[in-house]
Design a protein around this motif. Structure first.
Motif: not given
Length: 174
Positions: A123-126, A145-147, A153-155, A161-164
């Motif tokens: 479960q990833v929380s951003l 885990k790698a993903q 990391d990308q977040w 830019s992801i938010y926009a």
């Protein structure tokens, strides 16, 4: 032996900051305080946090925006071993916390955490928080885990830019 003592001092510094600030901090806030004052690498801080959580000296309160809190055992450790942190370091950190408390808590923060839910489910929380207002919070499921680490990391690297892009897609319907 010197490397072990250095790591121990770095962990004590993390405990010292959490004990000094008295309220929960995000990983980002804690790293900000330390990196602004000491030559400790961001990734080392994250590793030490994980080790301190495993040792039950700090805990991660995921119900409260993933805040790090010092445990009674951690407080006891700071009281017993805090003198191993050089006095000028303790004074510098205390002064920084006192003079920058509002800045620490009223900034834009990017938070990215993950936890293993089952063997093939992470479960990833951003989230993106500005002035203690949650602008965006995403919870995603990953098969490994790698993903999960890659998403975090990308977040952290491309939050704005992801938010926009997400907001633009939702508003424009694309």
């Amino acid at each position: 032996m010197g490397n072990f003592q250095h790591k121990t001092e770095d962990k004590l510094i993390i405990l010292y900051v959490l004990n000094k600030i008295k309220i929960g901090l995000s990983r980002e806030q804690l790293a900000y305080i330390i990196v602004q004052n000491l030559q400790m690498r961001y990734m080392d801080i994250q590793v030490y946090i994980d080790q301190l959580v495993n040792d039950h000296l700090i805990r991660e309160d995921r119900h409260n925006g993933s805040k790090l809190l010092i445990t009674p055992e951690g407080t006891e450790m700071v009281e017993q071993l805090g003198s191993r942190i050089p006095e000028f370091t303790r004074e510098m950190l205390s002064a920084f916390i006192k003079n920058n408390k509002s800045k620490i808590f009223k900034e834009t923060r990017t938070e990215a955490t993950y936890e293993e839910v089952s063997p093939n489910d992470y479960q990833v929380s951003l989230s993106l928080v500005e002035n203690n207002i949650n602008l965006m919070h995403l919870t995603l499921s990953c098969p490994d885990k790698a993903q999960a680490l890659a998403l975090c990391d990308q977040w952290k690297r491309h939050t704005q830019s992801i938010y926009a892009s997400i907001i633009r897609s939702l508003v424009e319907g694309e």
